[in-house]
Design an enzyme around this catalytic site. Structure first.
Site, PDB file in Angstrom:
ATOM      1  N   TYR A 177      -5.146  13.951   2.698  1.00  0.00           N
ATOM      2  CA  TYR A 177      -4.597  13.693   1.369  1.00  0.00           C
ATOM      3  C   TYR A 177      -4.247  12.218   1.220  1.00  0.00           C
ATOM      4  O   TYR A 177      -4.037  11.495   2.197  1.00  0.00           O
ATOM      5  CB  TYR A 177      -3.359  14.552   1.100  1.00  0.00           C
ATOM      6  CG  TYR A 177      -2.118  14.180   1.866  1.00  0.00           C
ATOM      7  CD1 TYR A 177      -1.192  13.266   1.352  1.00  0.00           C
ATOM      8  CD2 TYR A 177      -1.848  14.745   3.107  1.00  0.00           C
ATOM      9  CE1 TYR A 177      -0.046  12.932   2.049  1.00  0.00           C
ATOM     10  CE2 TYR A 177      -0.707  14.413   3.813  1.00  0.00           C
ATOM     11  CZ  TYR A 177       0.193  13.513   3.280  1.00  0.00           C
ATOM     12  OH  TYR A 177       1.327  13.171   3.983  1.00  0.00           O
ATOM     13  N   CYS A 178      -4.203  11.781  -0.049  1.00  0.00           N
ATOM     14  CA  CYS A 178      -3.791  10.415  -0.348  1.00  0.00           C
ATOM     15  C   CYS A 178      -2.737  10.442  -1.449  1.00  0.00           C
ATOM     16  O   CYS A 178      -1.948  11.377  -1.521  1.00  0.00           O
ATOM     17  CB  CYS A 178      -4.982   9.515  -0.673  1.00  0.00           C
ATOM     18  SG  CYS A 178      -6.090  10.122  -1.960  1.00  0.00           S
ATOM     19  N   ARG A 179      -2.714   9.439  -2.330  1.00  0.00           N
ATOM     20  CA  ARG A 179      -1.589   9.283  -3.253  1.00  0.00           C
ATOM     21  C   ARG A 179      -1.521  10.351  -4.335  1.00  0.00           C
ATOM     22  O   ARG A 179      -0.460  10.862  -4.648  1.00  0.00           O
ATOM     23  CB  ARG A 179      -1.671   7.904  -3.904  1.00  0.00           C
ATOM     24  CG  ARG A 179      -1.411   6.778  -2.927  1.00  0.00           C
ATOM     25  CD  ARG A 179      -1.787   5.436  -3.506  1.00  0.00           C
ATOM     26  NE  ARG A 179      -1.434   4.350  -2.594  1.00  0.00           N
ATOM     27  CZ  ARG A 179      -2.002   3.157  -2.629  1.00  0.00           C
ATOM     28  NH1 ARG A 179      -2.938   2.888  -3.518  1.00  0.00           N
ATOM     29  NH2 ARG A 179      -1.623   2.216  -1.769  1.00  0.00           N
ATOM     30  N   PHE A 207      -0.546  13.692  -2.670  1.00  0.00           N
ATOM     31  CA  PHE A 207       0.901  13.605  -2.426  1.00  0.00           C
ATOM     32  C   PHE A 207       1.696  13.779  -3.719  1.00  0.00           C
ATOM     33  O   PHE A 207       2.760  14.411  -3.725  1.00  0.00           O
ATOM     34  CB  PHE A 207       1.235  12.258  -1.779  1.00  0.00           C
ATOM     35  CG  PHE A 207       2.706  12.041  -1.563  1.00  0.00           C
ATOM     36  CD1 PHE A 207       3.342  12.598  -0.468  1.00  0.00           C
ATOM     37  CD2 PHE A 207       3.468  11.295  -2.462  1.00  0.00           C
ATOM     38  CE1 PHE A 207       4.705  12.406  -0.260  1.00  0.00           C
ATOM     39  CE2 PHE A 207       4.823  11.109  -2.264  1.00  0.00           C
ATOM     40  CZ  PHE A 207       5.442  11.669  -1.164  1.00  0.00           C
TER      41      PHE A 207
END
Length: 234
Positions: A177-179, A207
């Site tokens: 996962y990222c932002r 996130f």
């Protein structure tokens, strides 16, 4: 002297907030600060802006009540005013996704085309965490990971993935996962991991969605509360 109508006065305040959001760089700065607090220099670098330009945008957001700031040594550090800013940010983005034809085409061409495999839902990842199964990789920068991250996730910034593939067991069932839904780091990580034989999916909404849904977090800046809202679709 004629007094302003109360409704017009209040709509004027709403217009101030809307005006503050009316620039892509300011929305990107809010997205960055949803990951954790940053100094002006750090925010400018992450958003590829000059320090002077970033400072002006941050001041506009603060004036509109979207950010707060404090001094830390020689630096001014900005953070979101409260969790309602995260909800506002995601609401505006989701409205654009749903109601602008160009946005829908961009999502199809710039995101879905890069990864046709269905992402993992927050509920699925939460169950995996509780069961102690699989591997969760946070591909955001280390600064953002330290501020707050999904429990038991390991930090492997996207630009370091290729150097650490050998450290990831080949049989691992990975969620990365990222932002948030517009961040491409998770897609870039997948484009490195899958050709190397790793089984990996993205987390739906990243996130930002996890935080919005008030799911467990670990880190130095874990927010006290977040609104329970579900928006992610891609």
């Amino acid at each position: 002297m004629k007094r302003a109508h109360p409704k017009r006065v209040m709509f004027g305040f709403a217009a101030e907030v809307s005006k503050a959001l009316a620039h892509p760089a300011r929305i990107e700065l809010l997205d960055l600060l949803a990951q954790g607090s940053r100094s002006v220099d750090s925010a400018a670098k992450a958003a590829s802006l000059s320090v002077a330009n970033a400072s002006q945008h941050l001041l506009q957001l603060k004036k509109a009540g979207l950010l707060s700031a404090h001094r830390q040594g020689k630096h001014i550090v900005y953070e979101l005013a409260d969790e309602s800013v995260v909800v506002l940010l995601r609401t505006v983005s989701t409205f654009a996704d749903d109601h602008l034809a160009d946005a829908e085409r961009a999502i199809a061409n710039l995101y879905r085309a890069r990864d046709p495999i269905a992402p993992a839902s927050s509920a699925e990842l939460l169950k995996r965490i509780k069961d102690g199964t699989g591997l969760t990789i946070d591909v955001r920068p280390a600064l953002e990971y330290r501020a707050a991250h999904i429990p038991h996730a390991i930090n492997m910034p996207v630009d370091e993935i290729a150097k650490h593939i050998a450290d990831i067991p080949s049989g691992s069932d990975i969620v990365t996962y990222c932002r948030g839904p517009y961040c491409i780091f998770a897609y870039q990580a997948i484009e490195v991991l899958r050709p190397a034989g790793r089984q990996v999916r993205r987390l739906q909404g990243g996130f930002l969605e996890w935080r919005l849904n008030r799911l467990p977090l670990e880190g130095e800046e874990v927010p006290d509360a977040a609104a329970h809202v579900v928006f992610a679709k891609y």
